[in-house]
Design a protein around this motif. Structure first.
Motif, PDB file in Angstrom:
ATOM      1  N   PHE A  42     -13.617 -26.250  35.159  1.00 46.07           N
ATOM      2  CA  PHE A  42     -13.963 -26.168  36.686  1.00 46.07           C
ATOM      3  C   PHE A  42     -15.168 -26.657  36.971  1.00 46.07           C
ATOM      4  O   PHE A  42     -15.156 -27.388  38.275  1.00 46.07           O
ATOM      5  N   LEU A  43     -16.273 -26.653  36.348  1.00 45.41           N
ATOM      6  CA  LEU A  43     -17.579 -27.352  36.870  1.00 45.41           C
ATOM      7  C   LEU A  43     -17.313 -28.941  36.745  1.00 45.41           C
ATOM      8  O   LEU A  43     -17.949 -29.625  37.636  1.00 45.41           O
ATOM      9  N   SER A  44     -16.489 -29.467  35.827  1.00 42.25           N
ATOM     10  CA  SER A  44     -16.257 -30.952  35.871  1.00 42.25           C
ATOM     11  C   SER A  44     -15.413 -31.331  37.225  1.00 42.25           C
ATOM     12  O   SER A  44     -15.498 -32.362  37.497  1.00 42.25           O
ATOM     13  N   ARG A  45     -14.712 -30.283  37.493  1.00 41.40           N
ATOM     14  CA  ARG A  45     -13.841 -30.612  38.754  1.00 41.40           C
ATOM     15  C   ARG A  45     -14.653 -30.383  40.031  1.00 41.40           C
ATOM     16  O   ARG A  45     -14.353 -30.953  41.296  1.00 41.40           O
ATOM     17  N   TYR A  46     -15.787 -29.749  39.830  1.00 39.75           N
ATOM     18  CA  TYR A  46     -16.626 -29.334  40.926  1.00 39.75           C
ATOM     19  C   TYR A  46     -17.409 -30.570  41.698  1.00 39.75           C
ATOM     20  O   TYR A  46     -17.500 -31.073  42.431  1.00 39.75           O
ATOM     21  N   SER A  47     -18.188 -31.145  40.385  1.00 41.64           N
ATOM     22  CA  SER A  47     -18.837 -32.229  40.570  1.00 41.64           C
ATOM     23  C   SER A  47     -19.515 -32.780  39.237  1.00 41.64           C
ATOM     24  O   SER A  47     -19.765 -32.072  38.311  1.00 41.64           O
ATOM     25  N   MET A  48     -19.736 -34.338  39.093  1.00 41.90           N
ATOM     26  CA  MET A  48     -20.281 -34.780  38.183  1.00 41.90           C
ATOM     27  C   MET A  48     -21.531 -33.934  37.412  1.00 41.90           C
ATOM     28  O   MET A  48     -21.903 -33.965  36.418  1.00 41.90           O
ATOM     29  N   ASP A  49     -22.566 -33.970  38.646  1.00 45.73           N
ATOM     30  CA  ASP A  49     -23.923 -33.266  38.587  1.00 45.73           C
ATOM     31  C   ASP A  49     -23.616 -31.947  37.834  1.00 45.73           C
ATOM     32  O   ASP A  49     -24.566 -31.500  36.898  1.00 45.73           O
ATOM     33  N   SER A  50     -22.572 -31.090  38.007  1.00 50.53           N
ATOM     34  CA  SER A  50     -22.702 -29.633  37.435  1.00 50.53           C
ATOM     35  C   SER A  50     -22.185 -29.681  36.126  1.00 50.53           C
ATOM     36  O   SER A  50     -22.723 -29.173  35.417  1.00 50.53           O
ATOM     37  N   ILE A  51     -21.125 -30.704  35.652  1.00 48.88           N
ATOM     38  CA  ILE A  51     -20.856 -31.059  34.310  1.00 48.88           C
ATOM     39  C   ILE A  51     -22.127 -31.365  33.464  1.00 48.88           C
ATOM     40  O   ILE A  51     -22.332 -31.085  32.282  1.00 48.88           O
ATOM     41  N   ALA A  52     -22.770 -32.576  34.035  1.00 49.14           N
ATOM     42  CA  ALA A  52     -23.979 -32.819  33.424  1.00 49.14           C
ATOM     43  C   ALA A  52     -25.019 -31.838  33.065  1.00 49.14           C
ATOM     44  O   ALA A  52     -26.000 -31.856  32.183  1.00 49.14           O
ATOM     45  N   ALA A  53     -25.127 -30.797  34.182  1.00 50.13           N
ATOM     46  CA  ALA A  53     -26.166 -29.774  34.150  1.00 50.13           C
ATOM     47  C   ALA A  53     -25.971 -28.767  33.151  1.00 50.13           C
ATOM     48  O   ALA A  53     -26.909 -28.147  32.542  1.00 50.13           O
ATOM     49  N   VAL A  54     -24.474 -28.289  33.072  1.00 49.11           N
ATOM     50  CA  VAL A  54     -24.253 -27.182  32.408  1.00 49.11           C
ATOM     51  C   VAL A  54     -24.541 -26.745  31.078  1.00 49.11           C
ATOM     52  O   VAL A  54     -25.075 -25.778  30.569  1.00 49.11           O
ATOM     53  N   VAL A  55     -24.242 -27.911  30.156  1.00 49.90           N
ATOM     54  CA  VAL A  55     -24.603 -27.780  28.765  1.00 49.90           C
ATOM     55  C   VAL A  55     -25.860 -27.694  28.318  1.00 49.90           C
ATOM     56  O   VAL A  55     -26.484 -26.931  27.581  1.00 49.90           O
ATOM     57  N   PRO A  56     -26.890 -28.914  28.903  1.00 48.23           N
ATOM     58  CA  PRO A  56     -28.201 -28.524  28.729  1.00 48.23           C
ATOM     59  C   PRO A  56     -28.911 -27.269  29.145  1.00 48.23           C
ATOM     60  O   PRO A  56     -29.792 -26.807  28.511  1.00 48.23           O
ATOM     61  N   ALA A  57     -28.507 -26.778  30.279  1.00 45.23           N
ATOM     62  CA  ALA A  57     -28.910 -25.508  30.780  1.00 45.23           C
ATOM     63  C   ALA A  57     -28.636 -24.183  29.811  1.00 45.23           C
ATOM     64  O   ALA A  57     -29.067 -23.553  29.500  1.00 45.23           O
ATOM     65  N   TRP A  58     -27.202 -24.248  29.456  1.00 46.20           N
ATOM     66  CA  TRP A  58     -26.732 -23.250  28.745  1.00 46.20           C
ATOM     67  C   TRP A  58     -27.340 -23.236  27.249  1.00 46.20           C
ATOM     68  O   TRP A  58     -27.715 -22.270  26.621  1.00 46.20           O
ATOM     69  N   THR A  59     -27.574 -24.564  26.671  1.00 45.34           N
ATOM     70  CA  THR A  59     -28.257 -24.807  25.452  1.00 45.34           C
ATOM     71  C   THR A  59     -29.789 -24.189  25.433  1.00 45.34           C
ATOM     72  O   THR A  59     -30.000 -23.658  24.231  1.00 45.34           O
ATOM     73  N   ALA A  60     -30.254 -24.387  26.702  1.00 39.48           N
ATOM     74  CA  ALA A  60     -31.842 -24.197  26.691  1.00 39.48           C
ATOM     75  C   ALA A  60     -31.951 -22.684  26.853  1.00 39.48           C
ATOM     76  O   ALA A  60     -32.855 -21.875  26.045  1.00 39.48           O
ATOM     77  N   TRP A  61     -30.919 -22.119  27.311  1.00 35.07           N
ATOM     78  CA  TRP A  61     -30.936 -20.664  27.533  1.00 35.07           C
ATOM     79  C   TRP A  61     -30.618 -19.811  26.093  1.00 35.07           C
ATOM     80  O   TRP A  61     -31.306 -19.112  25.682  1.00 35.07           O
ATOM     81  N   PHE A  62     -29.694 -20.633  25.551  1.00 30.06           N
ATOM     82  CA  PHE A  62     -29.188 -20.128  24.134  1.00 30.06           C
ATOM     83  C   PHE A  62     -30.398 -20.143  23.041  1.00 30.06           C
ATOM     84  O   PHE A  62     -30.389 -19.459  22.215  1.00 30.06           O
ATOM     85  N   THR A  63     -30.987 -21.292  23.275  1.00 32.72           N
ATOM     86  CA  THR A  63     -32.085 -21.309  22.395  1.00 32.72           C
ATOM     87  C   THR A  63     -33.321 -20.432  22.415  1.00 32.72           C
ATOM     88  O   THR A  63     -33.729 -19.853  21.461  1.00 32.72           O
ATOM     89  N   LEU A  64     -33.584 -19.840  23.576  1.00 39.01           N
ATOM     90  CA  LEU A  64     -34.240 -19.059  23.816  1.00 39.01           C
ATOM     91  C   LEU A  64     -33.674 -17.708  23.245  1.00 39.01           C
ATOM     92  O   LEU A  64     -34.520 -16.758  22.576  1.00 39.01           O
ATOM     93  N   LEU A  65     -32.685 -17.415  23.646  1.00 38.58           N
ATOM     94  CA  LEU A  65     -31.916 -16.033  23.312  1.00 38.58           C
ATOM     95  C   LEU A  65     -31.608 -16.189  21.728  1.00 38.58           C
ATOM     96  O   LEU A  65     -31.543 -14.857  21.116  1.00 38.58           O
ATOM     97  N   ALA A  66     -31.672 -17.213  20.980  1.00 36.15           N
ATOM     98  CA  ALA A  66     -31.193 -17.273  19.389  1.00 36.15           C
ATOM     99  C   ALA A  66     -32.047 -16.473  18.717  1.00 36.15           C
ATOM    100  O   ALA A  66     -31.536 -15.800  17.768  1.00 36.15           O
TER     101      ALA A  66
END
Length: 474
Positions: A42-66
């Motif tokens: 869905f995010l890749s179909r929304y914009s290239m900036d969104s698909i570029a942003a989602v994995v680093p943001a999710w990974t940073a969040w999960f790093t703190l959560l881990a």
């Protein structure tokens, strides 16, 4: 060969028993995979900036959560070993200690929302990408408590080897998340168009719903009578200390591992948006093959924990072998997809507005990276299964030291040298990733073969007096 397989199918802790426990967990993790997969599409179909942003943001969040996640999910091992030791009245007490850890960790994660902007400004991604990363990260931090409660509650079932409720709850969460995700990203009916913020809100809502569903099922009169899930609500200082003592290394190990992966993603993003997008898509595709194996990881951890709890570690070894065989078959199927249909998979992620030339560059790069995934996939499988078995037995200190050491010295530092010092490019960085996974597989296999895990235990050795409310002592 077929005769051996038939005998192992019906043996204790053979293929059938592992599948009974593991298949619902595989389906459960499959639901989580589909959620992430559709989220990325869905995010890749929304914009290239969104698909570029989602994995680093999710990974940073999960790093703190881990760190906190590793402690909470270790409740599974306590539930498994108490079940194996026939002390069901201690299951409720163990569950509540995990809940207290989850609630405290949720407050800490909520506070991390305030560092979103400076964190993503610091990593040096393009400003429009960094702004979306900060938005996604902030919302996930505020809702992290629901994720931790959901995972802790699931241990009540997975630790006892009763995994269908885990599957049903996670599938229900996915059934809510996917349409809500679409509605909040693109705007539909009464829902506003929120882009990447909508994706994060949908994820938090699904986690809250799933946690509530688990709570409704767990805290019943029936479970109170057998497992003291209501009366054992008071903090148990000794049991909480044991959970933290054994869960803390798991949290440290998980934190170091995810931190190394996060660091890798961030420095890849410094090469360029095309390289970052290709790597993020490949990581998302690899999730399709990896997360279902985590279901077998949890299953083997539970079965080994029960075997050790009842003093029969050979049953745990049998379960580990059975899980490994099935996980390897799954990995071989995924390898065939990575090799023979990479462009078909990549096309699912094409962002709207991407030019043909730009997308062709991303796909060409992604096809090469998927070959690296195919190369190290079997070693990843070995690591997942053997480390799951070691955790179930209580050999968590070794797991922490091994994974933490390899993550830092086998991934983070070499990736920094390759990309920031030598400027060797993306292919060299993915060679580092492949070596890292091979080292993990070798470490897990060698430790399991040494056999020290057979004499380990996380619960108290002496029987514990059960609650006076009539809970059976087993």
């Amino acid at each position: 060969m077929f005769a051996i397989a038939r005998r192992r199918w019906s043996a204790q802790n053979g293929y059938r028993e592992v599948l009974v426990v593991g298949l619902p967990l595989v389906a459960s993790l499959g639901a989580a995979t589909v959620m992430q997969f559709t989220d990325r599409i869905f995010l890749s179909r929304y914009s290239m900036d969104s698909i570029a942003a989602v994995v680093p943001a999710w990974t940073a969040w999960f790093t703190l959560l881990a760190f906190f996640f590793g402690i909470c999910v270790y409740t599974n091992v306590f539930v498994a070993q108490y079940t194996g030791a026939r002390q069901p009245g201690r299951v409720g007490a163990a569950l509540w200690q995990g809940v207290y850890v989850a609630l405290g960790a949720g407050l800490v994660m909520g506070a991390c929302a305030f560092v979103a902007e400076p964190l993503f400004h610091m990593v040096g991604h393009p400003p429009n990408v960094a702004a979306q990363e900060a938005t996604y990260f902030r919302i996930l931090c505020l809702g992290a408590v629901f994720v931790l409660l959901m995972e802790t509650f699931s241990c009540f079932y997975s630790g006892r080897g009763i995994t269908r409720p885990v599957m049903v709850a996670n599938m229900a969460g996915a059934a809510l998340n996917i349409p809500l995700d679409y509605a909040l990203i693109f705007g539909w009916g009464p829902f506003p168009e929120l882009g990447i913020a909508g994706a994060a809100i949908a994820s938090v809502c699904a986690a809250a719903f799933t946690a509530g569903l688990f709570g409704w099922w767990i805290f019943t009169r029936h479970n109170e009578k057998q497992y003291a899930v209501r009366s054992a609500w008071r903090p148990d200082r000794i049991l909480l200390a044991r959970l933290v003592r054994f869960g803390l290394p798991g949290g440290v190990e998980f934190f170091l591992e995810i931190s190394a992966i996060t660091f890798f993603i961030f420095i890849v993003g410094r090469i360029g948006t095309v390289e970052l997008a290709a790597s993020n898509i490949v990581f998302a595709v690899n999730t399709l093959g990896f997360l279902p194996m985590v279901g077998l990881h949890i299953a083997v951890s539970s079965l080994v924990g029960q075997a050790v709890g009842r003093g029969e570690p050979e049953d745990g070894a049998q379960a580990t072998g059975s899980a490994l065989h099935m996980a390897l078959l799954w990995s071989l199927a995924m390898i065939a997809i990575y090799i023979f249909a990479p462009r078909v998979i990549m096309d699912w992620f094409r962002p709207i507005g991407t030019s043909d030339a730009e997308w062709a560059a991303i796909v060409s790069m992604g096809v090469v990276l998927l070959r690296f995934v195919a190369l190290y996939c079997l070693f990843d499988t070995v690591a997942v299964i053997y480390f799951g078995a070691l955790k179930g037995a209580g050999d968590i200190l070794f797991v922490m030291r091994a994974i933490g050491t390899i993550a830092v010295f086998g991934l983070a530092i070499p990736a920094w040298l390759v990309l920031e010092v030598l400027h060797a490019g993306l292919i060299a960085a993915w060679i580092v990733v492949s070596v890292y996974v091979v080292l993990l597989g070798a470490a897990g296999w060698l430790r399991f073969r040494q056999g020290g895990w057979r004499s380990m235990r996380v619960i108290e050795s002496a029987p514990v007096e059960e609650p006076s409310s009539g809970t059976p002592s087993g």
